[in-house]
Design a protein around this motif. Structure first.
Motif, PDB file in Angstrom:
ATOM      1  N   TRP A 440       0.770  -1.053   0.030  1.00 39.27           N
ATOM      2  CA  TRP A 440       0.052   0.007   0.089  1.00 39.27           C
ATOM      3  C   TRP A 440       0.907   1.271   0.052  1.00 39.27           C
ATOM      4  O   TRP A 440       0.520   2.398  -0.186  1.00 39.27           O
ATOM      5  N   LYS A 441       2.329   1.186   0.191  1.00 33.66           N
ATOM      6  CA  LYS A 441       2.864   2.177   0.255  1.00 33.66           C
ATOM      7  C   LYS A 441       2.826   3.128   1.294  1.00 33.66           C
ATOM      8  O   LYS A 441       1.967   2.728   2.301  1.00 33.66           O
ATOM      9  N   ASP A 442       3.221   4.146   1.169  1.00 27.91           N
ATOM     10  CA  ASP A 442       3.096   5.090   2.785  1.00 27.91           C
ATOM     11  C   ASP A 442       1.965   5.908   2.569  1.00 27.91           C
ATOM     12  O   ASP A 442       1.902   6.950   2.191  1.00 27.91           O
ATOM     13  N   THR A 443       0.530   5.179   2.560  1.00 28.82           N
ATOM     14  CA  THR A 443      -0.657   5.791   2.854  1.00 28.82           C
ATOM     15  C   THR A 443      -1.368   5.405   4.005  1.00 28.82           C
ATOM     16  O   THR A 443      -0.775   4.688   4.999  1.00 28.82           O
ATOM     17  N   SER A 444      -2.747   5.558   4.195  1.00 27.55           N
ATOM     18  CA  SER A 444      -3.268   5.594   5.440  1.00 27.55           C
ATOM     19  C   SER A 444      -3.871   4.051   5.448  1.00 27.55           C
ATOM     20  O   SER A 444      -4.383   3.480   6.654  1.00 27.55           O
ATOM     21  N   GLY A 445      -3.543   3.385   4.405  1.00 25.36           N
ATOM     22  CA  GLY A 445      -4.014   1.877   4.621  1.00 25.36           C
ATOM     23  C   GLY A 445      -3.099   1.321   5.642  1.00 25.36           C
ATOM     24  O   GLY A 445      -3.734   0.422   6.529  1.00 25.36           O
ATOM     25  N   LYS A 446      -1.928   1.563   5.689  1.00 24.20           N
ATOM     26  CA  LYS A 446      -0.954   0.767   6.778  1.00 24.20           C
ATOM     27  C   LYS A 446      -1.272   1.411   8.202  1.00 24.20           C
ATOM     28  O   LYS A 446      -1.240   0.604   9.122  1.00 24.20           O
ATOM     29  N   ASP A 447      -1.691   2.501   8.254  1.00 23.70           N
ATOM     30  CA  ASP A 447      -2.302   2.944   9.704  1.00 23.70           C
ATOM     31  C   ASP A 447      -3.568   2.502  10.069  1.00 23.70           C
ATOM     32  O   ASP A 447      -3.790   2.493  11.152  1.00 23.70           O
ATOM     33  N   GLN A 448      -4.566   2.396   9.206  1.00 22.82           N
ATOM     34  CA  GLN A 448      -5.664   1.900   9.402  1.00 22.82           C
ATOM     35  C   GLN A 448      -5.563   0.317   9.709  1.00 22.82           C
ATOM     36  O   GLN A 448      -6.276  -0.025  10.918  1.00 22.82           O
ATOM     37  N   HIS A 449      -4.797  -0.273   8.984  1.00 20.13           N
ATOM     38  CA  HIS A 449      -4.588  -1.881   9.403  1.00 20.13           C
ATOM     39  C   HIS A 449      -4.135  -1.918  10.935  1.00 20.13           C
ATOM     40  O   HIS A 449      -4.431  -2.754  11.632  1.00 20.13           O
ATOM     41  N   LEU A 450      -3.127  -0.877  11.224  1.00 19.68           N
ATOM     42  CA  LEU A 450      -2.661  -1.046  12.618  1.00 19.68           C
ATOM     43  C   LEU A 450      -3.685  -0.771  13.726  1.00 19.68           C
ATOM     44  O   LEU A 450      -3.724  -1.385  14.392  1.00 19.68           O
TER      45      LEU A 450
END
Length: 538
Positions: A440-450
């Protein structure tokens, strides 16, 4: 209609502002649907033709803008491997599918309003919405990322009672407060008083703040059972798009071991490595894994830690003489199944595997396989396999020699509350999430998943250890607090003493009761729609 569309866009904007990863804005979800409800009521009471169609597309506008603004990163994930126009067409499926289901809930609500009073109709709306969310976590196109209850993930102090209700409790809370706020606003604006404004205001404020008060008390008073275990999580930071081009499997393994050693203690019991961390060109034969040099190297590493175990993602396969599963395909004289797996290695000759069950539609499995069989070669181009991955049919707890049970959730699985609860019900004393969020690269996807992982910790009152290859790794305690976390796109390792827990929460034991009640309400509402009555809009 222009004013109604503007109201729909206002709802979309408020809902987006309230959605992770924006911190501490989740309370906006409690009023986010009010402008849309006003727009729908304007259409119902206005002099329009084709009211049902107008309500459908007005609700779709809200859902599409809110949904797309929140999960725009889906396009980024695909765009790295496909031409931009193809990526956009594929991304329109998750961008548009949930909004279509959302809009259908509002269209059915209108069908109820034609024959039922507003109270009964609102019960139907909430039931239809919960039914949509349940469908979107159970069918072949499952993607429950935007389940309303997930929206409080960045303000977890407000939803400690998820240990009883799960995320559907959040969905129900959001809708109750929105409906009450809408009714108060509508009566005030139109100078009508079907219900006492003072009573309505009191009920609205109580519905909004009582759950918060209960949660804050739970958050302050909750004490973890003391049962310590030392855990290490590793973030090797291997670019998933250049996995075999920039580093060999042997080099990756040494990197994992060196990072583990950098923070390990003599009493470390688990080293948790990310999704697909153990690999080989063509995959690893599960039956023969003990004969691979990588297995011998891991056992040698563990010899320095008396109670040490490695829980790792692994790219594996199994061979059969006959096709034993729907996903097995011919492989010479045999059949083969490929898996996105986790394995537990404890230094003995025993090996345990769990095969990821919640597979990503299109990428890891062909949705509605027999119907869309012709698309398998196309899906292969962005990370899938031509026959789809094999999978386990249910969660499987992996056990250390010391008896500690861990839930080995793999990536996408961590957004299913009921599925993670099954692990815990089977004996998992803590939850591990092994993932690779670099797609997902440096997007909010990684933050939402966490952030969503915090909900699983609260629901089950279990520590959660998260190992992400290129995402964010860390530890979450039983109240949902992130106690440690890594930075994005850096190699790192963390160690934490966590508390194991054997207690079972109400949610762990009984699951999504609110969803089941919602489904019953939906069935009742469908029946009510077809009961002939005089038109009744009030």
């Amino acid at each position: 209609m222009k004013q109604n569309y503007l109201l729909a866009l206002l709802s979309a904007f408020i809902l987006w502002l309230g959605w992770p990863p924006i911190p501490y804005s989740s309370v906006l979800l409690l009023i986010g649907f009010v402008p849309l409800l006003v727009a729908v009521e304007n259409i119902i009471r206005g002099d329009y033709r084709n009211k049902g169609r107008k309500i459908f597309w007005t609700a779709f506008l809200t859902g599409f803008v809110w949904n797309t603004a929140s999960i725009y990163w889906v396009f980024n994930a695909m765009n790295a491997q496909l031409p931009a126009w193809i990526s956009l067409l594929i991304a329109l499926i998750p961008f548009g599918l949930a909004p279509l289901l959302m809009a259908t809930a509002f269209r059915l609500f209108y069908a109820m309003r034609r024959t039922q009073n507003i109270r009964i109709s609102f019960i139907g709306l909430v039931s239809f919405w919960i039914g949509y969310e349940y469908l979107h976590q159970t069918w072949d196109l499952a993607f429950p990322w935007m389940t309303l209850g997930n929206g409080f993930a960045n303000f977890h102090q407000l939803i400690q009672w998820y240990s009883v209700t799960g995320v559907y409790g959040g969905t129900l809370w959001i809708w109750i407060v929105n409906i009450l706020a809408f009714m108060f606003y509508w009566q005030y604006k139109h100078k009508v008083q079907a219900y006492s404004q003072k009573a309505l205001l009191s009920i609205t404020l109580a519905a909004a703040f009582m759950p918060i008060l209960i949660s804050v008390i739970q958050y302050i008073s909750y004490e973890e059972p003391i049962n310590p275990a030392q855990i290490v999580v590793v973030q090797p930071n291997i670019d998933p798009y250049q996995k075999f081009g920039s580093i060999t499997p042997e080099e990756q393994l040494e990197n994992l071991i060196n990072l583990s050693k950098s923070v390990a203690q003599p009493n470390t019991e688990f080293f948790i490595w990310p999704e697909t961390a153990i690999s080989a060109r063509g995959g690893i034969n599960e039956e023969d894994f003990r004969e691979y040099p990588s297995y011998a190297r891991i056992v040698d590493f563990l010899s320095a830690y008396r109670n040490g175990n490695v829980l790792s993602g692994i790219e594996s396969y199994a061979l059969y003489q006959e096709a034993q599963t729907p996903t097995a395909r011919p492989f010479g004289p045999s059949y083969i199944d490929y898996f996105n797996s986790s394995t537990l290695i404890d230094g003995s000759t025993k090996l345990q595997y769990y095969h990821k069950s919640k597979l990503v539609p299109g990428v890891e499995q062909t949705p509605f396989g027999t119907v869309l069989n012709f698309m398998k070669p196309f899906f292969e181009h962005f990370g899938g396999t031509t026959g789809g991955y094999g999978k386990d049919t249910e969660p499987k707890v992996l056990y250390a020699q010391s008896g500690i049970g861990v839930a080995p959730t793999i990536c996408y699985e961590s957004i299913w509350g009921d599925y993670v609860a099954e692990y815990v019900g089977k004996g998992a004393q803590f939850i591990a999430v092994i993932t690779n969020d670099g797609w997902w690269k440096d997007t909010s996807g990684k933050d939402q998943h966490l952030a969503y992982a915090k909900l699983r910790a609260i629901e089950n009152r279990r520590w959660l250890a998260r190992s992400a290859n290129t995402g964010i790794s860390g530890f979450i305690n039983q109240k949902g607090d992130i106690t440690q976390r890594t930075e994005w796109w850096v190699p790192a390792a963390l160690t934490q003493e966590i508390n194991l827990n054997d207690d079972i929460t109400f949610y762990t034991k009984y699951g999504d009761l609110i969803a089941y009640l919602g489904l019953l309400g939906m069935l009742f509402s469908v029946v009510v729609i077809y009961i002939p009555k005089n038109k009744k809009i009030n």
